[in-house]
Design a protein around this motif. Structure first.
Motif, PDB file in Angstrom:
ATOM      1  N   LYS A  99       0.889  -1.209   0.054  1.00 10.63           N
ATOM      2  CA  LYS A  99      -0.135   0.020  -0.099  1.00 10.63           C
ATOM      3  C   LYS A  99       0.811   1.300  -0.003  1.00 10.63           C
ATOM      4  O   LYS A  99       1.326   1.585   0.986  1.00 10.63           O
ATOM      5  N   ALA A 100       1.061   1.790  -1.381  1.00 13.22           N
ATOM      6  CA  ALA A 100       2.184   2.931  -1.419  1.00 13.22           C
ATOM      7  C   ALA A 100       1.980   3.589  -2.594  1.00 13.22           C
ATOM      8  O   ALA A 100       0.982   2.950  -3.516  1.00 13.22           O
ATOM      9  N   ARG A 101       2.523   4.628  -3.063  1.00 10.81           N
ATOM     10  CA  ARG A 101       2.755   5.474  -4.084  1.00 10.81           C
ATOM     11  C   ARG A 101       3.933   5.178  -4.949  1.00 10.81           C
ATOM     12  O   ARG A 101       5.004   5.196  -4.169  1.00 10.81           O
ATOM     13  N   VAL A 102       3.969   4.970  -6.270  1.00 11.92           N
ATOM     14  CA  VAL A 102       5.083   5.178  -6.882  1.00 11.92           C
ATOM     15  C   VAL A 102       5.257   6.679  -7.315  1.00 11.92           C
ATOM     16  O   VAL A 102       4.817   7.109  -7.868  1.00 11.92           O
ATOM     17  N   THR A 103       6.441   7.093  -6.845  1.00 11.67           N
ATOM     18  CA  THR A 103       7.025   8.392  -7.035  1.00 11.67           C
ATOM     19  C   THR A 103       7.794   8.660  -7.911  1.00 11.67           C
ATOM     20  O   THR A 103       7.981   9.893  -8.525  1.00 11.67           O
ATOM     21  N   GLU A 104       8.585   7.588  -8.379  1.00 12.20           N
ATOM     22  CA  GLU A 104       9.882   7.837  -9.423  1.00 12.20           C
ATOM     23  C   GLU A 104       9.912   6.222 -10.024  1.00 12.20           C
ATOM     24  O   GLU A 104       9.877   5.420  -9.030  1.00 12.20           O
ATOM     25  N   LEU A 105      10.179   6.267 -11.259  1.00 10.92           N
ATOM     26  CA  LEU A 105      10.197   4.874 -11.905  1.00 10.92           C
ATOM     27  C   LEU A 105      11.471   4.994 -12.839  1.00 10.92           C
ATOM     28  O   LEU A 105      11.353   6.034 -13.800  1.00 10.92           O
ATOM     29  N   ASN A 106      12.285   4.279 -12.912  1.00 17.84           N
ATOM     30  CA  ASN A 106      13.571   4.152 -14.042  1.00 17.84           C
ATOM     31  C   ASN A 106      13.407   2.814 -14.635  1.00 17.84           C
ATOM     32  O   ASN A 106      14.048   1.757 -14.017  1.00 17.84           O
ATOM     33  N   HIS A 107      12.649   2.536 -15.753  1.00 19.19           N
ATOM     34  CA  HIS A 107      12.814   1.265 -16.305  1.00 19.19           C
ATOM     35  C   HIS A 107      13.987   0.689 -16.962  1.00 19.19           C
ATOM     36  O   HIS A 107      14.391  -0.355 -16.867  1.00 19.19           O
ATOM     37  N   GLU A 108      14.980   2.137 -17.213  1.00 13.19           N
ATOM     38  CA  GLU A 108      16.008   1.414 -17.881  1.00 13.19           C
ATOM     39  C   GLU A 108      16.879   0.787 -17.059  1.00 13.19           C
ATOM     40  O   GLU A 108      17.703  -0.296 -17.361  1.00 13.19           O
ATOM     41  N   GLU A 109      16.954   1.135 -15.824  1.00  8.27           N
ATOM     42  CA  GLU A 109      17.535   0.507 -14.705  1.00  8.27           C
ATOM     43  C   GLU A 109      16.975  -0.491 -13.970  1.00  8.27           C
ATOM     44  O   GLU A 109      17.383  -0.997 -13.126  1.00  8.27           O
ATOM     45  N   GLY A 110      15.542  -0.380 -13.975  1.00 11.53           N
ATOM     46  CA  GLY A 110      14.628  -1.591 -13.610  1.00 11.53           C
ATOM     47  C   GLY A 110      14.760  -1.288 -11.956  1.00 11.53           C
ATOM     48  O   GLY A 110      14.782  -2.208 -11.161  1.00 11.53           O
ATOM     49  N   TRP A 111      14.214   0.090 -11.626  1.00  8.32           N
ATOM     50  CA  TRP A 111      13.726   0.474 -10.162  1.00  8.32           C
ATOM     51  C   TRP A 111      12.930   1.256 -10.072  1.00  8.32           C
ATOM     52  O   TRP A 111      12.399   2.110 -10.846  1.00  8.32           O
ATOM     53  N   ALA A 112      12.055   1.470  -9.128  1.00  6.32           N
ATOM     54  CA  ALA A 112      11.101   2.280  -8.494  1.00  6.32           C
ATOM     55  C   ALA A 112      11.172   2.713  -7.207  1.00  6.32           C
ATOM     56  O   ALA A 112      11.763   1.917  -6.303  1.00  6.32           O
ATOM     57  N   ILE A 113      10.965   4.003  -6.887  1.00  7.56           N
ATOM     58  CA  ILE A 113      10.613   4.495  -5.653  1.00  7.56           C
ATOM     59  C   ILE A 113       9.245   4.601  -5.091  1.00  7.56           C
ATOM     60  O   ILE A 113       8.494   5.063  -5.751  1.00  7.56           O
ATOM     61  N   LEU A 114       9.059   3.752  -3.925  1.00  6.40           N
ATOM     62  CA  LEU A 114       7.703   3.896  -3.433  1.00  6.40           C
ATOM     63  C   LEU A 114       7.566   4.572  -2.178  1.00  6.40           C
ATOM     64  O   LEU A 114       8.490   4.861  -1.286  1.00  6.40           O
ATOM     65  N   GLN A 115       6.430   5.405  -1.920  1.00  6.52           N
ATOM     66  CA  GLN A 115       6.109   6.117  -0.710  1.00  6.52           C
ATOM     67  C   GLN A 115       5.130   5.458   0.148  1.00  6.52           C
ATOM     68  O   GLN A 115       4.060   5.594  -0.322  1.00  6.52           O
ATOM     69  N   PRO A 116       5.504   4.992   0.938  1.00  4.44           N
ATOM     70  CA  PRO A 116       4.478   4.016   1.965  1.00  4.44           C
ATOM     71  C   PRO A 116       3.651   5.126   2.626  1.00  4.44           C
ATOM     72  O   PRO A 116       3.736   6.298   2.577  1.00  4.44           O
ATOM     73  N   LEU A 117       2.471   4.435   3.545  1.00  2.00           N
ATOM     74  CA  LEU A 117       1.716   5.329   4.228  1.00  2.00           C
ATOM     75  C   LEU A 117       2.436   6.133   5.299  1.00  2.00           C
ATOM     76  O   LEU A 117       2.141   7.317   5.656  1.00  2.00           O
ATOM     77  N   ALA A 118       3.573   5.410   5.860  1.00  2.61           N
ATOM     78  CA  ALA A 118       4.338   6.322   6.778  1.00  2.61           C
ATOM     79  C   ALA A 118       5.665   5.871   6.800  1.00  2.61           C
ATOM     80  O   ALA A 118       6.206   4.740   6.195  1.00  2.61           O
ATOM     81  N   GLY A 119       6.703   6.647   7.249  1.00  2.98           N
ATOM     82  CA  GLY A 119       8.096   6.472   6.867  1.00  2.98           C
ATOM     83  C   GLY A 119       8.541   7.043   5.619  1.00  2.98           C
ATOM     84  O   GLY A 119       8.033   7.825   4.941  1.00  2.98           O
ATOM     85  N   THR A 120       9.818   6.739   5.462  1.00  3.50           N
ATOM     86  CA  THR A 120      10.590   7.238   4.400  1.00  3.50           C
ATOM     87  C   THR A 120      10.310   6.410   3.018  1.00  3.50           C
ATOM     88  O   THR A 120      10.111   5.048   3.162  1.00  3.50           O
ATOM     89  N   PRO A 121      10.752   7.080   1.721  1.00  2.00           N
ATOM     90  CA  PRO A 121      10.685   6.244   0.702  1.00  2.00           C
ATOM     91  C   PRO A 121      11.460   5.283   0.493  1.00  2.00           C
ATOM     92  O   PRO A 121      12.451   5.179   1.132  1.00  2.00           O
ATOM     93  N   GLU A 122      10.995   4.183  -0.244  1.00  2.00           N
ATOM     94  CA  GLU A 122      11.798   2.889  -0.455  1.00  2.00           C
ATOM     95  C   GLU A 122      11.996   2.634  -1.922  1.00  2.00           C
ATOM     96  O   GLU A 122      11.248   2.906  -2.606  1.00  2.00           O
ATOM     97  N   ARG A 123      13.092   2.303  -2.052  1.00  2.00           N
ATOM     98  CA  ARG A 123      13.481   1.635  -3.499  1.00  2.00           C
ATOM     99  C   ARG A 123      13.614   0.367  -3.612  1.00  2.00           C
ATOM    100  O   ARG A 123      14.070  -0.405  -2.810  1.00  2.00           O
ATOM    101  N   ILE A 124      12.860  -0.186  -4.639  1.00  2.00           N
ATOM    102  CA  ILE A 124      12.647  -1.584  -4.895  1.00  2.00           C
ATOM    103  C   ILE A 124      13.316  -1.872  -6.468  1.00  2.00           C
ATOM    104  O   ILE A 124      12.960  -0.896  -7.492  1.00  2.00           O
ATOM    105  N   SER A 125      14.023  -2.949  -6.666  1.00  2.00           N
ATOM    106  CA  SER A 125      14.197  -3.415  -8.081  1.00  2.00           C
ATOM    107  C   SER A 125      13.193  -4.348  -8.711  1.00  2.00           C
ATOM    108  O   SER A 125      12.576  -4.836  -7.982  1.00  2.00           O
ATOM    109  N   TYR A 126      13.119  -4.378  -9.861  1.00  2.00           N
ATOM    110  CA  TYR A 126      12.295  -5.177 -10.716  1.00  2.00           C
ATOM    111  C   TYR A 126      13.101  -5.692 -11.860  1.00  2.00           C
ATOM    112  O   TYR A 126      13.598  -5.046 -12.503  1.00  2.00           O
ATOM    113  N   ASP A 127      12.152  -6.776 -12.529  1.00  2.00           N
ATOM    114  CA  ASP A 127      12.680  -7.075 -13.719  1.00  2.00           C
ATOM    115  C   ASP A 127      11.422  -7.046 -14.956  1.00  2.00           C
ATOM    116  O   ASP A 127      11.924  -6.545 -16.201  1.00  2.00           O
TER     117      ASP A 127
END
Length: 458
Positions: free
Chosen positions: A88-116
């Motif tokens: 349960k979060a919002r995607v605030t930034e996404l870089n498909h070329e490098e395969g990562w996204a920044i998520l803003q959860p309900l509380a706390g600091t943004p998190e970066r996750i990688s994907y394929d």
């Protein structure tokens, strides 16, 4: 610090942005097709959405009218997708070329996750035009929260009219303006007029004749999806119920609740409902994905994103070529979204297994719309249906399409009970400010108690 989904190191990670029609149905398809891989941790699926549920939007007018419980038009994602990770979060930034996204959860600091693999299924939001007063006074009907608010608001307007003798205030409270003559606008005005008329049966000072419902449409017809003949019939039916249908008319201003239309009319209204189109979610612009002049992700007939690898899209936020009509794109409706998600899910599986992708080809089977209890209109497979049979078709179709057996039973139970019990028309406006009475009591307790006057000696 980067955060990755749980699973076998190096396992392909599929990121689905959006938990609506496309997001949920795609994940369901992947769960089914990849059940062995998911069980062994050889594939990971993450769904990111600001809500942890999917909303079945065709039922929102009925939820607003009280025919269905609002809880029954939403599907909990974690319950139907146990093999996936739901964030349960919002995607605030996404870089498909490098395969990562920044998520803003309900509380706390943004998190970066990688994907394929990426599935952009963020859907759409209301298209708000720069009309004075619209943002301050209008409301849409895209979410279950808006359905609940709109129901309470309209019933509260009846209470205002019932409790005052001020004719100007009564007239404003009993004037309801709906802008947009597509499915959402027509079904909303029809269902809520039906509910409001029922509510006046229990009032002494408000009668059905006091109600003023208006549908404003910029085009020269309403419900274009069901064809010109059925659209004309629908307009006549609405007018026969006392709903003022204005076509070729624009909303020009709504400042302080004063409605001004392009035909020169101006009046006060206590309710303004805006259903004049949608636009792609702004999430699609938070990255490096190609978008067209309307803000839609550029898609292909294979539901891939144009010019990118291991990137897919579908639904309201995507421009997908309609192979049945040259030069056209698939319209943003639930019928296409559900069918696209099936092909999209299959194409991801085919991509994982090194197979060629299949194109999305679908011809429109028709459309159905509900116009209140026992009233409807439909055009399907070339057949035109209206009245009670169309209403039955509308309920049968959506009753079958609402996700999960659990929700099907709950919706059927709501409809069955409604056949024998009267509709509830109680306003629960206080639920939108649940702490108001508590804060008022606290404020009263904070005031110093008045000192009694001293008695004077006799």
């Amino acid at each position: 610090m980067a955060r990755t989904a749980e699973g076998t190191p190096g396992a392909p990670h599929i990121l689905i942005v959006g938990g609506g029609y496309v997001g949920m149905y795609t994940a369901l398809r992947l769960q089914k097709k990849l059940r062995r891989e998911l069980k062994r941790g050889e594939v990971k699926i993450t769904i990111v959405d600001p809500n942890s549920y999917m909303t079945y939007q065709p039922f929102l007018p009925e939820a607003a009218a009280g025919n269905i419980s609002p809880r029954h038009v939403v599907v909990p994602l974690r319950r139907v997708l146990p093999k996936c990770t739901v964030r349960k979060a919002r995607v605030t930034e996404l870089n498909h070329e490098e395969g990562w996204a920044i998520l803003q959860p309900l509380a706390g600091t943004p998190e970066r996750i990688s994907y394929d693999y990426l599935v952009m299924a963020a859907g759409a939001v209301p298209r708000i035009l720069p009309i004075p007063g619209l943002a301050e006074n209008g409301i849409s009907l895209k979410t279950v929260g808006e359905a609940i608010h709109l129901r309470n608001h309209i019933l509260e307007q009846l209470e205002i009219a019932e409790s005052t003798d001020d004719e100007e205030l009564r007239r404003k409270a009993l004037t309801f303006v709906f802008v947009g003559g597509g499915f959402a606008g027509v079904e909303a005005v029809a269902e809520l007029e039906d509910m409001t008329r029922d509510a006046t049966k229990y009032m002494r000072k408000v009668t059905p004749q006091d109600l003023r419902f208006m549908l404003v449409e910029a085009a020269d017809r309403i419900l274009p999806e069901v064809g010109p003949d059925m659209g004309k019939w629908t307009a006549e039916q609405l007018r026969g119920r006392g709903i003022d249908v204005k076509m070729k008319t624009f909303l020009q201003s709504a400042v302080d609740g004063r409605i001004e239309l392009s035909d020169g009319s101006a009046f006060e209204a206590g309710t303004l409902v805006w259903n004049a189109g949608v636009k792609p979610s702004p999430v699609v612009r938070n990255g490096d994905l190609p978008v067209d002049e309307r803000g839609r992700v550029k898609g292909t007939e294979y539901l891939t994103i144009e010019g990118l690898v291991r990137a897919f899209t579908a639904g309201d936020n995507a421009a997908i070529p309609d192979l049945t009509q040259e030069g056209m794109f698939c319209p943003p409706n639930a019928q296409h979204a559900v069918r696209q998600s099936k092909v999209l899910g299959d194409n991801i599986v085919r991509s994982l297994r090194g197979k060629s992708l299949k194109p999305y080809v679908h011809s429109n089977v028709g459309a159905v719309a509900g116009l209140g209890l026992h009233k409807g209109v439909a055009q399907t497979y070339g057949f035109k249906v209206k009245g009670l049979p169309a209403w039955f078709m509308h309920r049968s179709y959506h009753g079958a399409k609402v996700p999960t057996f659990n929700r099907k039973l709950r919706v059927l139970a709501d409809w069955t009970l409604a056949l024998f019990l009267k509709r509830e028309t109680v306003s629960l406006a206080t639920v939108e400010q649940p702490r108001a009475d508590f804060e008022l009591a606290a404020l009263a307790d904070a005031k110093p108690a008045a000192k009694p006057k001293e008695e004077t000696a006799a």
